[in-house]
Each structure stands twice: as structure tokens, then as C-alpha cells.
Write a protein that holds these residues in place. Structure first.
Motif, PDB file in Angstrom:
ATOM      1  N   VAL A 139       4.771  -3.304   3.010  1.00  0.00           N
ATOM      2  CA  VAL A 139       4.966  -4.384   2.045  1.00  0.00           C
ATOM      3  C   VAL A 139       5.025  -3.778   0.648  1.00  0.00           C
ATOM      4  CG1 VAL A 139       4.000  -6.473   1.027  1.00  0.00           C
ATOM      5  CG2 VAL A 139       3.789  -6.081   3.487  1.00  0.00           C
ATOM      6  N   LEU A 140       6.094  -4.087  -0.071  1.00  0.00           N
ATOM      7  CA  LEU A 140       6.247  -3.603  -1.445  1.00  0.00           C
ATOM      8  C   LEU A 140       6.715  -4.776  -2.310  1.00  0.00           C
ATOM      9  CD1 LEU A 140       6.270  -1.358  -3.552  1.00  0.00           C
ATOM     10  CD2 LEU A 140       8.625  -0.814  -2.846  1.00  0.00           C
ATOM     11  N   GLU A 141       5.879  -5.113  -3.283  1.00  0.00           N
ATOM     12  CA  GLU A 141       6.198  -6.240  -4.167  1.00  0.00           C
ATOM     13  C   GLU A 141       6.260  -5.749  -5.607  1.00  0.00           C
ATOM     14  OE1 GLU A 141       4.309 -10.568  -5.398  1.00  0.00           O
ATOM     15  OE2 GLU A 141       4.220  -9.899  -3.312  1.00  0.00           O
ATOM     16  N   LEU A 142       7.446  -5.888  -6.204  1.00  0.00           N
ATOM     17  CA  LEU A 142       7.685  -5.442  -7.576  1.00  0.00           C
ATOM     18  C   LEU A 142       8.193  -6.588  -8.448  1.00  0.00           C
ATOM     19  CD1 LEU A 142       9.479  -2.104  -6.633  1.00  0.00           C
ATOM     20  CD2 LEU A 142       7.106  -2.380  -7.364  1.00  0.00           C
ATOM     21  N   ARG A 143       7.769  -7.778  -8.153  1.00  0.00           N
ATOM     22  CA  ARG A 143       8.272  -8.969  -8.837  1.00  0.00           C
ATOM     23  C   ARG A 143       7.839  -8.994 -10.310  1.00  0.00           C
ATOM     24  NH1 ARG A 143      10.442 -13.626  -7.221  1.00  0.00           N
ATOM     25  NH2 ARG A 143      10.190 -15.442  -8.564  1.00  0.00           N
ATOM     26  N   ALA A 144       8.729  -9.524 -11.145  1.00  0.00           N
ATOM     27  CA  ALA A 144       8.442  -9.768 -12.575  1.00  0.00           C
ATOM     28  C   ALA A 144       8.066  -8.485 -13.300  1.00  0.00           C
ATOM     29  CB  ALA A 144       7.344 -10.810 -12.733  1.00  0.00           C
ATOM     30  N   ASN A 145       8.860  -7.457 -13.112  1.00  0.00           N
ATOM     31  CA  ASN A 145       8.742  -6.250 -13.909  1.00  0.00           C
ATOM     32  C   ASN A 145       9.954  -6.147 -14.837  1.00  0.00           C
ATOM     33  OD1 ASN A 145       6.370  -4.169 -13.185  1.00  0.00           O
ATOM     34  ND2 ASN A 145       6.867  -5.346 -11.357  1.00  0.00           N
ATOM     35  N   ARG A 146      10.309  -4.935 -15.191  1.00  0.00           N
ATOM     36  CA  ARG A 146      11.459  -4.726 -16.068  1.00  0.00           C
ATOM     37  C   ARG A 146      12.489  -3.807 -15.423  1.00  0.00           C
ATOM     38  NH1 ARG A 146       8.415  -3.886 -21.963  1.00  0.00           N
ATOM     39  NH2 ARG A 146       7.324  -5.910 -21.976  1.00  0.00           N
ATOM     40  N   LEU A 147      12.598  -3.887 -14.131  1.00  0.00           N
ATOM     41  CA  LEU A 147      13.539  -3.044 -13.411  1.00  0.00           C
ATOM     42  C   LEU A 147      14.965  -3.455 -13.756  1.00  0.00           C
ATOM     43  CD1 LEU A 147      11.849  -3.003  -9.882  1.00  0.00           C
ATOM     44  CD2 LEU A 147      11.649  -1.302 -11.694  1.00  0.00           C
ATOM     45  N   SER A 148      15.760  -2.508 -14.189  1.00  0.00           N
ATOM     46  CA  SER A 148      17.156  -2.781 -14.510  1.00  0.00           C
ATOM     47  C   SER A 148      18.113  -2.126 -13.538  1.00  0.00           C
ATOM     48  CB  SER A 148      17.469  -2.309 -15.933  1.00  0.00           C
ATOM     49  OG  SER A 148      17.186  -0.920 -16.074  1.00  0.00           O
ATOM     50  N   SER A 149      17.567  -1.366 -12.594  1.00  0.00           N
ATOM     51  CA  SER A 149      18.411  -0.677 -11.628  1.00  0.00           C
ATOM     52  C   SER A 149      17.620  -0.443 -10.344  1.00  0.00           C
ATOM     53  CB  SER A 149      18.897   0.656 -12.195  1.00  0.00           C
ATOM     54  OG  SER A 149      19.596   1.395 -11.214  1.00  0.00           O
ATOM     55  N   LEU A 150      18.354  -0.415  -9.220  1.00  0.00           N
ATOM     56  CA  LEU A 150      17.734  -0.137  -7.921  1.00  0.00           C
ATOM     57  C   LEU A 150      18.041   1.275  -7.429  1.00  0.00           C
ATOM     58  CD1 LEU A 150      18.413  -3.470  -5.966  1.00  0.00           C
ATOM     59  CD2 LEU A 150      16.360  -2.785  -7.213  1.00  0.00           C
ATOM     60  N   SER A 151      18.601   2.083  -8.287  1.00  0.00           N
ATOM     61  CA  SER A 151      19.005   3.421  -7.859  1.00  0.00           C
ATOM     62  C   SER A 151      17.812   4.252  -7.392  1.00  0.00           C
ATOM     63  CB  SER A 151      19.722   4.140  -9.000  1.00  0.00           C
ATOM     64  OG  SER A 151      18.886   4.216 -10.151  1.00  0.00           O
ATOM     65  N   GLY A 152      16.670   4.155  -8.090  1.00  0.00           N
ATOM     66  CA  GLY A 152      15.505   4.932  -7.675  1.00  0.00           C
ATOM     67  C   GLY A 152      14.940   4.461  -6.352  1.00  0.00           C
ATOM     68  N   LEU A 153      14.884   3.144  -6.155  1.00  0.00           N
ATOM     69  CA  LEU A 153      14.314   2.611  -4.927  1.00  0.00           C
ATOM     70  C   LEU A 153      15.199   2.904  -3.721  1.00  0.00           C
ATOM     71  CD1 LEU A 153      12.028   0.935  -3.687  1.00  0.00           C
ATOM     72  CD2 LEU A 153      13.377  -1.107  -4.178  1.00  0.00           C
ATOM     73  N   SER A 154      16.497   2.836  -3.910  1.00  0.00           N
ATOM     74  CA  SER A 154      17.401   3.059  -2.780  1.00  0.00           C
ATOM     75  C   SER A 154      17.406   4.505  -2.313  1.00  0.00           C
ATOM     76  CB  SER A 154      18.825   2.657  -3.179  1.00  0.00           C
ATOM     77  OG  SER A 154      19.304   3.500  -4.213  1.00  0.00           O
ATOM     78  N   SER A 155      17.008   5.431  -3.195  1.00  0.00           N
ATOM     79  CA  SER A 155      16.979   6.842  -2.811  1.00  0.00           C
ATOM     80  C   SER A 155      15.761   7.191  -1.975  1.00  0.00           C
ATOM     81  CB  SER A 155      16.998   7.717  -4.069  1.00  0.00           C
ATOM     82  OG  SER A 155      18.137   7.433  -4.852  1.00  0.00           O
ATOM     83  N   CYS A 156      14.816   6.284  -1.923  1.00  0.00           N
ATOM     84  CA  CYS A 156      13.583   6.542  -1.178  1.00  0.00           C
ATOM     85  C   CYS A 156      13.668   5.887   0.200  1.00  0.00           C
ATOM     86  CB  CYS A 156      12.382   6.000  -1.951  1.00  0.00           C
ATOM     87  SG  CYS A 156      10.800   6.250  -1.117  1.00  0.00           S
ATOM     88  N   ARG A 157      13.487   6.676   1.227  1.00  0.00           N
ATOM     89  CA  ARG A 157      13.528   6.148   2.583  1.00  0.00           C
ATOM     90  C   ARG A 157      12.157   5.589   2.944  1.00  0.00           C
ATOM     91  NH1 ARG A 157      16.278   6.133   7.291  1.00  0.00           N
ATOM     92  NH2 ARG A 157      15.080   6.339   9.220  1.00  0.00           N
ATOM     93  N   LEU A 158      12.136   4.310   3.256  1.00  0.00           N
ATOM     94  CA  LEU A 158      10.903   3.640   3.676  1.00  0.00           C
ATOM     95  C   LEU A 158      11.144   3.067   5.068  1.00  0.00           C
ATOM     96  CD1 LEU A 158      10.052   1.796   0.330  1.00  0.00           C
ATOM     97  CD2 LEU A 158       9.029   3.907   1.193  1.00  0.00           C
ATOM     98  N   PRO A 159      10.987   3.867   6.078  1.00  0.00           N
ATOM     99  CA  PRO A 159      11.379   3.446   7.435  1.00  0.00           C
ATOM    100  C   PRO A 159      10.537   2.306   7.999  1.00  0.00           C
ATOM    101  CG  PRO A 159      10.218   5.542   7.508  1.00  0.00           C
ATOM    102  CD  PRO A 159      10.441   5.242   6.073  1.00  0.00           C
ATOM    103  N   GLN A 160       9.308   2.106   7.474  1.00  0.00           N
ATOM    104  CA  GLN A 160       8.442   1.066   8.006  1.00  0.00           C
ATOM    105  C   GLN A 160       8.402  -0.194   7.140  1.00  0.00           C
ATOM    106  OE1 GLN A 160       4.582   2.462   9.514  1.00  0.00           O
ATOM    107  NE2 GLN A 160       5.246   4.573   9.145  1.00  0.00           N
ATOM    108  N   LEU A 161       9.180  -0.221   6.073  1.00  0.00           N
ATOM    109  CA  LEU A 161       9.143  -1.340   5.149  1.00  0.00           C
ATOM    110  C   LEU A 161       9.657  -2.613   5.818  1.00  0.00           C
ATOM    111  CD1 LEU A 161       8.453  -1.960   2.166  1.00  0.00           C
ATOM    112  CD2 LEU A 161      10.880  -1.672   1.647  1.00  0.00           C
ATOM    113  N   GLN A 162       8.841  -3.677   5.741  1.00  0.00           N
ATOM    114  CA  GLN A 162       9.199  -4.960   6.349  1.00  0.00           C
ATOM    115  C   GLN A 162       9.370  -6.078   5.323  1.00  0.00           C
ATOM    116  OE1 GLN A 162       6.297  -5.911   9.367  1.00  0.00           O
ATOM    117  NE2 GLN A 162       6.455  -3.910  10.352  1.00  0.00           N
ATOM    118  N   TYR A 163       8.696  -5.960   4.187  1.00  0.00           N
ATOM    119  CA  TYR A 163       8.786  -6.993   3.142  1.00  0.00           C
ATOM    120  C   TYR A 163       9.024  -6.313   1.805  1.00  0.00           C
ATOM    121  CZ  TYR A 163       7.395 -10.665  -0.136  1.00  0.00           C
ATOM    122  OH  TYR A 163       7.369 -11.561  -1.164  1.00  0.00           O
ATOM    123  N   LEU A 164      10.059  -6.778   1.085  1.00  0.00           N
ATOM    124  CA  LEU A 164      10.403  -6.215  -0.214  1.00  0.00           C
ATOM    125  C   LEU A 164      10.685  -7.363  -1.181  1.00  0.00           C
ATOM    126  CD1 LEU A 164      11.090  -3.851  -2.096  1.00  0.00           C
ATOM    127  CD2 LEU A 164      13.434  -3.916  -1.190  1.00  0.00           C
TER     128      LEU A 164
END
Length: 566
Positions: A139-164
Motif C-alpha cells: 500500500v502506497l498513499e501519496l495523496r495531496a502532495n506536490r507531485l508534478s511527474s510520475l517518472s520517478g515512481l514508474s522507474s521503481c518496480r513494486l511487484p507486490q503493490l496492490q493499492y496506489l
């Protein structure tokens, strides 16, 4: 401002647990195992009671940031010898660091090797370092931050991630859409992208279709959800979905949206908004306002008042009211809606107690992101007054209308007829029946704002297809103040000259008093009173206007097809 790292914030919260202080830890307050205890030593059970008792000062510890806080403190009482750093880090499987001003996720997070749930909502994160997230996360929750891009998150492999959860972040560019892929998150079941800035529904659902395990999706609050093709296109494309925007997808709903995904040239990036103004009630009867004009306008603007183009609907009404020798009052009721879109005006209506405009206008909005911004600000309705006062024509004007005669010609006849009769013909003419009728001259329109009201439109962003409200305005006016106060000085001098003429005329008939002279004189007297130290009391009238804003939604393929090539 210095950046705050996530690991430093977690370390601070662990220190606040006081794991080595009474009643936790292996201090002098504990009974030893060999039985050599003093009178002030406590057993482990007694210390544990102090820790769990809700009235105990040692039980008042914030444990909202992790459910493992209470079990870790119990272990600090029962087996304090086990409390080493690695044991503490590995004990946590859930961390909820909310609204702590964290701006950087550093590699210190990797020490929590068994971490499964990480909640970092309402912080100041602008990017995510790919090397800083444990691969054990589910589970990874990053709601209500200042993220302007998903490039960093997409480069990270999270094989067990079920909720984003990435909601309420300024993401939504084409590059962000390309970062959403099932290769990185093969086990993802629930995805929250609400309140972001995605505009291209077709591109987004195509990327989401690679998430084969996706069952729950939240997209409300994105600009593309304002288009009529939503949710039809999303439901028909993502066949594996079970829940969309908090509601389950029924088989009947799937059937009615069948065919959206295969429709060629589907216009999924244009919103259709219909603005309707219904009935207006409570507008004062102009016939009850002597020597005054009553004309009203309702206009609406965005919160900051700025517009590139405007969306307007004007509702107009006009009626003439004849008052003996006091002139004609023209009244105009106008209801307008202003927003950054286009403009529209309706036809005029005759005044009545209930004025039913029954006017609707549909607008096509191409910039969905700007449309969302407008809806967030809402509408400001403004009620305006426009008045046109008609006065008896001046002597010079009346004479100029005589065919083939001028003022000099009339003066040349001096001595051939009485002076009072000459003055009388200056302000009167005759109709076809020979009846004496005064000719009237309109003053320039005078406008002012009577009131305003704000209409929130956020519910349309949250998924409601229609908003209907009754807007109320409390009108405030002082008798005769506007009528004379806004009259130009030269007009006042003109009226003064007319009074002198009327004095020379005497009366309009035997035993009668000149009505125009008396009423206009009364109007001036009232105006003087409003400028005194004891102004007239303010009168209040409540006016209501029905307003409806509706977003078009296509409920079936047959509803969408007429718009396909339009």
C-alpha cells in the motif's frame, strides 16, 4: 526553508515513544529475576498495567501513525532486552506520516525491511526517488502532495503493490500517462487518480488497461470526467473493473455503455454545459415607485472577476409606466451569467410578479482544465439596476417638431396670440383624435449594482451532473435618492427652467393644480431630505432567481452517435 526527510521524522516519532523510560525499558524500577528486589520495584505485569491504563499518564502516547506502536511498547515492558535498532525497524509494517511537512523520501526508509503500508498524504513531496522505496510495499498513499511527474515512481518496480493513491496532485501530462503500466505494478488492484489534471480519457484508459488485476478505480475530479463520454468510455474499455468512483458497476450499466470503446472519432475531450435561468420573483412593481425607475440585471462572474471570453445569458424585461406629468419610467430586468466561455442574450419580457424566462443555452467547452478551474471558483451572480426616466420635452424641443416652423418663427408671431397660450403649445401636441398629449424625452440609462450572490459549483466536479439553486438578493434602496442624485447638473437647470414655465401657465384646468409641477417639486424635496442628517430608512426587497447548470452525459451509444460527427 530546509527540506525535511522522511527518516528523520520517523526517528523523532520513535523517540517520543520513550521505549527506555518508565514504565518501559530495563531500568531500576523493574524487579530482577534473582528476586533481589527493593520495596520500590515493580513487576512486569504491574508495569504493563500502568502502560495500558487509559487514565495513566504513561498511556497517553500518540499511536495514530502506526498500529505497531502499542505492541512495541508492550514488548519494551515485557522483553526490554530485545529492543535493538534493527528489531525496532523490522517491527513496523505500517507507517502513516500525514501532514508533517516531509519533502524528501530518503534511503533511510530502506531500514524498514518489512514495511508493507506507507501513507505520506498531505506532505510536501515533489518527486519520489526510485531507490528509496522498499520492494515489500503493498500500500502506497501519496495523496495531496506536490507531485508534478510520475517518472520517478514508474522507474521503481513494486511487484507486490496492490493499492496506489496519487489523488490531488498536479499530474496529468502525456508523460504521466505513459508511466502507468502493468509491467511495474503487476498486482495492482486499486488505483486512486482523483482530483488530478488528466484531460485525455482515451489515452489514460488505454494505459490502465495494462493493469490486468485492477478492480477499483477512482477518477472523479479530473477534467475529462466533465465530458459527456465519461464514464461510458472508461466502463466499456476497462472490462475487468468492479468499482468506479466509489460505486459498483452493474451488468445493466455495462450493457448500456457497450460500444463506446469501439466508436471511431469519439469526441471525449469536449464538455457540453447547459445554463438555464428560470423564474424571477420578488422584483418590486415599478408602478409603485413614483418618479423612479426600476430596472434590474443579474450577472455572474468568476471569483477573481477575470475572464478571457465570457459565458453569458441575459434576461431582459421592459415596460413603460405613464405617470401624469411626471414622465415615463422604463424598467429592464436582466439576468446574465458570466464565465470564461461565450456570451448569450435572451429576448425582453413584460414585467410581472413572476417573470419566467425559460431560457437555456448549451455551451461546448474544449479546454477541460480551464473549465474545471472555473467550476472550482464558482459563479458570482450580480443583480444590476438600469433605469431610463422620460421627462416632458423642453420648450425648444417641442417647437422644433412643428413642421415648417422654427423657434424664431414662433417668436415672430409675438403679439398675435397670448403669451400663456404660446408657452402651452411648446410642451403639448395633439394625437389623431385631437387630444392634447405631452411629448417625452428619455434620459440616458443609469445603471448600478443592487446585490450579488455566490453559487458554488464544486458538486459538478465531484460527479453530480446537474446543479439547481434559487439565488436570493436583498435589494436596498432609498426613496428618490437615485432618481435625482444621478441627474446631471445641466438637466437640473433644465428642470428649473421648466418650473418657471409651468408657473406662468398657472393651472391645467379650472380649479386644478398642476400635477407635474407639484410631484417634481415633491421629488426634489425628498432628495434634499436624503442629504440631511436624518436620511430616509432603507427599504429591503428580496428577489429570487432560479438557476440551473447541467453537464450533458451520454447514457448509451445511441445518445453519443449524433455528436460523433457534429
Amino acid at each position: 526553508m530546509a527540506s525535511k526527510t522522511l527518516s528523520s521524522e520517523i526517528e523523532k516519532m520513535i523517540r517520543h515513544l520513550c521505549l527506555n523510560d518508565f514504565p518501559c525499558g530495563n531500568g531500576s524500577w523493574r524487579k530482577s529475576k534473582d528476586g533481589g528486589d527493593g520495596p520500590e520495584r515493580e513487576s512486569a505485569d504491574e508495569l504493563l498495567d500502568l502502560l495500558k491504563c487509559p487514565r495513566s499518564p504513561w498511556g497517553q502516547v500518540d499511536d495514530s501513525w502506526s498500529p505497531q506502536v502499542s505492541t512495541l511498547r508492550e514488548l519494551a515492558v515485557l522483553t526490554p532486552e530485545r529492543l535493538r535498532k534493527n528489531f525496532i525497524y523490522n517491527h513496523f509494517t505500517t507507517l502513516r506520516i500525514v501532514d508533517k511537512g516531509v519533502s524528501v523520501i530518503d534511503d533511510g526508509l530502506l531500514k524498514f525491511s518489512k514495511l508493507e503500508e506507507l501513507v505520506l498524504s498531505a506532505n510536501l513531496l515533489t518527486e519520489i526517488a526510485v531507490e528509496s522505496l522498499p520492494i515489500t510495499l503493498k500500500v502506497l498513499e501519496l495523496r495531496a502532495n506536490r507531485l508534478s511527474s510520475l517518472s520517478g515512481l514508474s522507474s521503481c518496480r513494486l511487484p507486490q503493490l496492490q493499492y496506489l493513491s496519487l489523488g490531488s496532485n498536479p499530474i496529468g501530462l502525456h508523460e504521466d500517462v505513459s508511466c502507468i503500466t502493468g509491467r511495474k505494478w503487476p498486482q495492482l488492484v486499486c488505483l486512486d487518480l482523483s482530483d488530478c489534471d488528466f484531460e485525455d480519457q482515451q489515452a489514460l484508459v488505454k494505459a490502465l488497461s495494462t493493469l490486468s488485476c485492477l478492480k477499483t478505480l477512482i477518477l472523479e475530479g479530473n477534467p475529462f470526467t466533465l465530458a459527456p463520454a465519461y464514464p461510458g468510455l472508461t466502463v466499456d474499455t476497462l472490462t475487468q473493473l468492479a468499482y468506479l468512483d466509489g460505486s459498483d458497476i452493474s451488468p445493466e450499466e455495462r450493457q448500456q455503455f457497450r460500444g463506446f470503446a469501439t466508436m471511431n472519432d469519439l469526441k471525449a475531450d469536449t464538455a457540453l454545459a447547459t445554463v438555464s435561468v428560470g423564474r424571477m420573483r420578488g422584483m418590486p412593481d415599478p408602478t409603485n415607485l413614483a418618479c423612479k425607475s426600476v430596472s434590474d440585471t443579474v450577472s455572474t462572474t468568476t471569483e477573481d472577476g477575470s475572464t478571457n471570453t465570457s459565458l453569458q445569458s441575459n434576461r431582459n424585461h421592459e415596460r413603460k409606466i405613464h405617470r401624469s406629468d411626471c414622465g415615463v419610467v422604463k424598467t429592464t430586468e436582466t439576468c446574465s451569467i458570466t464565465a470564461p466561455m461565450s456570451s448569450h442574450s435572451t429576448s425582453k419580457l413584460t414585467w410581472s410578479e413572476v417573470m419566467d424566462f425559460s431560457d437555456s443555452q448549451t455551451y461546448a467547452v474544449i479546454s477541460l482544465r480551464d473549465f474545471k478551474t472555473f467550476l472550482k471558483r464558482g459563479l458570482y451572480l450580480r443583480l444590476e439596476e438600469e433605469k431610463i426616466v422620460s421627462r416632458p420635452a423642453a420648450s425648444e424641443d417641442a417647437l422644433s417638431d412643428k413642421s415648417g416652423q422654427t423657434v424664431k418663427d414662433m417668436k415672430g408671431r409675438k403679439g398675435k396670440e397670448p403669451q400663456d397660450k404660446l408657452i402651452s403649445t411648446k410642451v403639448k401636441s395633439t394625437d389623431k383624435k385631437g387630444t392634447s398629449v405631452q411629448r417625452l424625452v428619455d434620459d440616458a440609462p443609469i445603471r448600478r449594482i443592487l446585490g450579488s450572490a455566490h453559487v458554488p459549483l464544486q458538486s459538478l466536479i465531484r460527479g453530480d451532473p446537474e446543479l439547481s439553486v434559487i439565488c436570493e438578493f436583498d435589494l436596498q434602496h432609498k426613496d428618490f435618492e437615485v432618481d435625482v442624485a444621478q441627474t446631471p447638473h445641466k438637466d437640473l437647470e433644465k428642470n428649473k427652467n421648466e418650473d418657471e414655465v409651468l408657473k406662468q401657465r398657472g393651472s391645467c384646468g379650472k380649479g386644478q393644480k398642476n400635477v407635474s409641477h407639484s410631484k417634481c417639486k415633491e421629488s426634489k424635496k425628498q432628495y434634499v431630505n436624503t442629504q440631511s442628517d436624518n436620511p430616509q430608512p432603507v427599504q429591503q426587497d428580496k428577489v429570487t432567481v432560479e438557476l440551473r447548470v447541467q453537464l450533458e452525459k451520454w447514457g448509451s451509444l445511441s445518445e453519443a452517435q449524433p455528436h460523433q460527427h457534429s
